[in-house]
Design an enzyme around this catalytic site. Sequence first.
Site, PDB file in Angstrom:
ATOM      1  CB  CYS A  70      -0.850   0.247   1.126  1.00 22.63           C
ATOM      2  SG  CYS A  70      -1.873   1.644   1.411  1.00 22.63           S
ATOM      3  CB  CYS A  73       1.101   1.691   4.689  1.00 18.99           C
ATOM      4  SG  CYS A  73      -0.438   0.954   4.773  1.00 18.99           S
ATOM      5  CG  ASN A 172     -14.635   8.358  -4.514  1.00 17.73           C
ATOM      6  OD1 ASN A 172     -15.803   8.922  -4.294  1.00 17.73           O
ATOM      7  ND2 ASN A 172     -13.543   8.468  -5.274  1.00 17.73           N
ATOM      8  CG  HIS A 185      -7.271   7.305   0.128  1.00 19.30           C
ATOM      9  ND1 HIS A 185      -7.887   6.095  -0.114  1.00 19.30           N
ATOM     10  CD2 HIS A 185      -7.510   8.125  -1.155  1.00 19.30           C
ATOM     11  CE1 HIS A 185      -7.971   5.833  -1.134  1.00 19.30           C
ATOM     12  NE2 HIS A 185      -7.842   7.210  -2.086  1.00 19.30           N
TER      13      HIS A 185
END
Length: 366
Positions: A70, A73, A172, A185
């Site tokens: 990710c 992170c 979203n 996020h």
Amino acid sequence: MKRTITHLADGRELIYFDRRDDADRSAVDSRDLPPRPPASELRRDPLTGEWIAIAGHRQGRTFLPPAAECPLCPSRPGRPTEIPASDYDVVVFENRFPSFSTSPGVYEQVGGLSEVRPGVGRCEVVCFTSDHDASFSSLSPDKVTLVMDAWADRTAELGAMAGVEQVFCFENRGAEIGITLSHPHGQIYAYPYVTPRTRRMLEMAEEHAARTGGNLFADVLAAEREAAVRVVGENAHWTAFVPAAARWPFEVHLYPLRHVPDLPALTPEERAAFGPLYTDVLRRLDALFGVAMPYVAAWHQAPVRTGREMSYLHMELFSIRRASNKLKYLAGSESAMGAFVNDVLPEEAARMLRAATPPDNNKISN
């Protein structure tokens, strides 16, 4: 709140927002990144007058990587990410694959009747927490307030940029919505134009003011509070309700009781009161079907230069899930004509949300 500005390896700006004044933000981005892409171009649709951003470089953006890879992170030894620090509270940085930017580009007329101009503006990513497995609904009230402070900070700064006409903060959530990163996020778009939805709402507000002398948004809020049947929750500073003409199966609007144009205009008390009500609504959405609800959470703020007196800050939250195993897709009527058909009665949606018992976050399946 401590605010620390630094830069990533390719020159993009990154800002840490911390609750502690002693937070160490000296970590440096050690990656070897390619040059930043050129700005997108805007093409005007001669049939509607709307501007369409053409951003071919976004085809290469990261798509649903495993948790171990990710990019949102914190960095760790041997695994640098977009955030150089080993931990963080809230981080905002320029999007690596922006729809709008200040990067130089080459723009030529493409023939036909479509006008072309640079896609000047800015796109930012807002990381709500360093915890990859968290969600906005699991944030503490003081953490939500810190996110709101970051939103307000960025709204003020981006609105002061040359060429920016509107600042849009949104989240979203959920693969069904089309997210490309699962880390909690949101994003911020600084548009070089006033968006079609905002322009239409301001037109309606002007008509309402000419006819009644009142503010359309304030009058909608007052009417919903009086009717009460669609109110989902409220406190001393905010009201959450399902709109009478909801487009989406489950849609909730959150309004401050005081008329303000944008996030920077909220008082500290109003910012602090938002989190408990909003996270309660999010948990109720999750409780409806026992699964993490996909949603879009959209802040409607006043444009930078027009319609500020008419505008009324509010959030519109909606989900495309209409049943435990059914989604609402934008089919012919919605996609082609912009004419919505909602399968869920708004009064029933409000009743279901009021009756939902928010579960523990760790009991929701993703």
